[in-house]
Scaffold this motif. Structure first.
Motif, PDB file in Angstrom:
ATOM      1  N   VAL A  15     -36.165  77.749  25.383  1.00 51.76           N
ATOM      2  CA  VAL A  15     -34.709  77.727  25.326  1.00 51.76           C
ATOM      3  C   VAL A  15     -34.204  79.004  25.979  1.00 51.76           C
ATOM      4  N   VAL A  16     -33.399  78.810  27.014  1.00 51.68           N
ATOM      5  CA  VAL A  16     -32.979  79.928  27.841  1.00 51.68           C
ATOM      6  C   VAL A  16     -31.514  80.259  27.596  1.00 51.68           C
ATOM      7  N   HIS A  17     -31.228  81.528  27.507  1.00 54.37           N
ATOM      8  CA  HIS A  17     -29.856  82.021  27.405  1.00 54.37           C
ATOM      9  C   HIS A  17     -29.490  82.657  28.736  1.00 54.37           C
ATOM     10  N   HIS A  18     -28.518  82.073  29.420  1.00 57.55           N
ATOM     11  CA  HIS A  18     -28.057  82.638  30.679  1.00 57.55           C
ATOM     12  C   HIS A  18     -26.907  83.590  30.373  1.00 57.55           C
ATOM     13  N   MET A  19     -27.161  84.865  30.522  1.00 51.85           N
ATOM     14  CA  MET A  19     -26.189  85.858  30.052  1.00 51.85           C
ATOM     15  C   MET A  19     -24.915  85.906  30.891  1.00 51.85           C
ATOM     16  N   LEU A  20     -24.983  85.446  32.128  1.00 54.77           N
ATOM     17  CA  LEU A  20     -23.802  85.539  32.985  1.00 54.77           C
ATOM     18  C   LEU A  20     -22.704  84.571  32.552  1.00 54.77           C
ATOM     19  N   CYS A  21     -23.088  83.462  31.931  1.00 55.96           N
ATOM     20  CA  CYS A  21     -22.070  82.489  31.528  1.00 55.96           C
ATOM     21  C   CYS A  21     -22.214  82.098  30.067  1.00 55.96           C
ATOM     22  N   ALA A  22     -23.196  82.685  29.365  1.00 58.58           N
ATOM     23  CA  ALA A  22     -23.412  82.452  27.936  1.00 58.58           C
ATOM     24  C   ALA A  22     -23.963  81.055  27.637  1.00 58.58           C
ATOM     25  N   TYR A  23     -24.456  80.342  28.660  1.00 64.40           N
ATOM     26  CA  TYR A  23     -25.046  79.034  28.412  1.00 64.40           C
ATOM     27  C   TYR A  23     -26.396  79.190  27.714  1.00 64.40           C
ATOM     28  N   VAL A  24     -26.637  78.364  26.684  1.00 64.25           N
ATOM     29  CA  VAL A  24     -27.932  78.337  26.020  1.00 64.25           C
ATOM     30  C   VAL A  24     -28.421  76.896  26.019  1.00 64.25           C
ATOM     31  N   GLY A  25     -29.623  76.682  26.544  1.00 62.65           N
ATOM     32  CA  GLY A  25     -30.158  75.321  26.553  1.00 62.65           C
ATOM     33  C   GLY A  25     -31.624  75.336  26.910  1.00 62.65           C
ATOM     34  N   PRO A  26     -32.313  74.209  26.644  1.00 62.14           N
ATOM     35  CA  PRO A  26     -33.733  74.133  26.985  1.00 62.14           C
ATOM     36  C   PRO A  26     -33.934  74.192  28.492  1.00 62.14           C
ATOM     37  N   LEU A  27     -35.094  74.696  28.888  1.00 60.86           N
ATOM     38  CA  LEU A  27     -35.356  74.910  30.312  1.00 60.86           C
ATOM     39  C   LEU A  27     -35.245  73.618  31.118  1.00 60.86           C
ATOM     40  N   TYR A  28     -35.512  72.453  30.482  1.00 61.95           N
ATOM     41  CA  TYR A  28     -35.440  71.207  31.257  1.00 61.95           C
ATOM     42  C   TYR A  28     -34.004  70.800  31.591  1.00 61.95           C
ATOM     43  N   ASP A  29     -33.005  71.500  31.010  1.00 56.45           N
ATOM     44  CA  ASP A  29     -31.619  71.269  31.406  1.00 56.45           C
ATOM     45  C   ASP A  29     -31.283  72.010  32.697  1.00 56.45           C
ATOM     46  N   PHE A  30     -32.104  73.011  33.023  1.00 56.17           N
ATOM     47  CA  PHE A  30     -31.880  73.772  34.249  1.00 56.17           C
ATOM     48  C   PHE A  30     -32.536  73.049  35.421  1.00 56.17           C
ATOM     49  N   MET A  31     -31.938  73.134  36.589  1.00 55.56           N
ATOM     50  CA  MET A  31     -32.474  72.439  37.750  1.00 55.56           C
ATOM     51  C   MET A  31     -33.435  73.345  38.515  1.00 55.56           C
ATOM     52  N   PRO A  32     -34.664  72.874  38.761  1.00 56.57           N
ATOM     53  CA  PRO A  32     -35.615  73.694  39.519  1.00 56.57           C
ATOM     54  C   PRO A  32     -35.054  74.045  40.887  1.00 56.57           C
ATOM     55  N   GLU A  33     -35.244  75.292  41.270  1.00 58.00           N
ATOM     56  CA  GLU A  33     -34.700  75.763  42.554  1.00 58.00           C
ATOM     57  C   GLU A  33     -35.711  76.753  43.116  1.00 58.00           C
ATOM     58  N   GLY A  34     -36.558  76.303  44.024  1.00 59.82           N
ATOM     59  CA  GLY A  34     -37.620  77.164  44.526  1.00 59.82           C
ATOM     60  C   GLY A  34     -38.548  77.551  43.388  1.00 59.82           C
ATOM     61  N   SER A  35     -38.763  78.849  43.203  1.00 60.16           N
ATOM     62  CA  SER A  35     -39.623  79.316  42.130  1.00 60.16           C
ATOM     63  C   SER A  35     -38.802  79.640  40.884  1.00 60.16           C
ATOM     64  N   SER A  36     -37.510  79.365  40.922  1.00 57.46           N
ATOM     65  CA  SER A  36     -36.642  79.683  39.795  1.00 57.46           C
ATOM     66  C   SER A  36     -35.879  78.435  39.343  1.00 57.46           C
ATOM     67  N   TYR A  37     -34.772  78.643  38.623  1.00 57.65           N
ATOM     68  CA  TYR A  37     -33.979  77.535  38.111  1.00 57.65           C
ATOM     69  C   TYR A  37     -32.510  77.808  38.312  1.00 57.65           C
ATOM     70  N   ARG A  38     -31.757  76.713  38.403  1.00 56.27           N
ATOM     71  CA  ARG A  38     -30.315  76.836  38.574  1.00 56.27           C
ATOM     72  C   ARG A  38     -29.627  76.476  37.265  1.00 56.27           C
ATOM     73  N   CYS A  39     -28.687  77.302  36.842  1.00 53.38           N
ATOM     74  CA  CYS A  39     -27.981  77.088  35.579  1.00 53.38           C
ATOM     75  C   CYS A  39     -27.097  75.838  35.680  1.00 53.38           C
ATOM     76  N   PRO A  40     -27.178  74.938  34.684  1.00 50.95           N
ATOM     77  CA  PRO A  40     -26.390  73.706  34.744  1.00 50.95           C
ATOM     78  C   PRO A  40     -24.900  73.944  34.486  1.00 50.95           C
ATOM     79  N   LYS A  41     -24.549  75.107  33.949  1.00 47.79           N
ATOM     80  CA  LYS A  41     -23.144  75.370  33.637  1.00 47.79           C
ATOM     81  C   LYS A  41     -22.433  76.081  34.775  1.00 47.79           C
ATOM     82  N   CYS A  42     -23.003  77.217  35.230  1.00 52.17           N
ATOM     83  CA  CYS A  42     -22.309  78.014  36.247  1.00 52.17           C
ATOM     84  C   CYS A  42     -22.923  77.818  37.637  1.00 52.17           C
ATOM     85  N   HIS A  43     -24.053  77.094  37.718  1.00 51.89           N
ATOM     86  CA  HIS A  43     -24.713  76.752  38.981  1.00 51.89           C
ATOM     87  C   HIS A  43     -25.257  77.952  39.745  1.00 51.89           C
ATOM     88  N   LEU A  44     -25.406  79.079  39.064  1.00 56.42           N
ATOM     89  CA  LEU A  44     -26.068  80.225  39.688  1.00 56.42           C
ATOM     90  C   LEU A  44     -27.571  80.093  39.468  1.00 56.42           C
TER      91      LEU A  44
END
Ligand code: ZN
Ligand code: ZN
Length: 76
Positions: free
Chosen positions: A17-46
């Motif tokens: 479960v990941v907390h994205h501090m830039l937008c305060a989104y908290v959710g399981p990693l499978y909610d994030f979209m894979p992007e290269g070797s990292s992930y894209r936040c489903p809320k703020c898209h960073l």
């Protein structure tokens, strides 16, 4: 492998479960979209940037695809 405590038939999937501090989104990693070797936040898209410390793991979520059991476990 952890067996589902609800139905006992199927192993539960464990996800961070990941907390994205830039937008305060908290959710399981499978909610994030894979992007290269990292992930894209489903809320703020960073894209999460580990080096910049803009996200943290706050716990684990367990999900059983057989019976729909779900449990979130935080760090102590
Ligand atoms: Zn189950
Ligand atoms: Zn975000």
């Amino acid at each position: 492998m952890i067996e589902c405590p609800s139905c006992g038939r199927s192993p539960v999937e464990r996800a961070r479960v990941v907390h994205h501090m830039l937008c305060a989104y908290v959710g399981p990693l499978y909610d994030f979209m894979p992007e290269g070797s990292s992930y894209r936040c489903p809320k703020c898209h960073l894209i999460l940037n580990d080096g910049a410390d803009d996200s943290e793991i706050v716990g684990y979520s367990y999900h059983c695809s057989a019976c729909g059991f779900e449990q979130v476990e935080g760090y102590e």
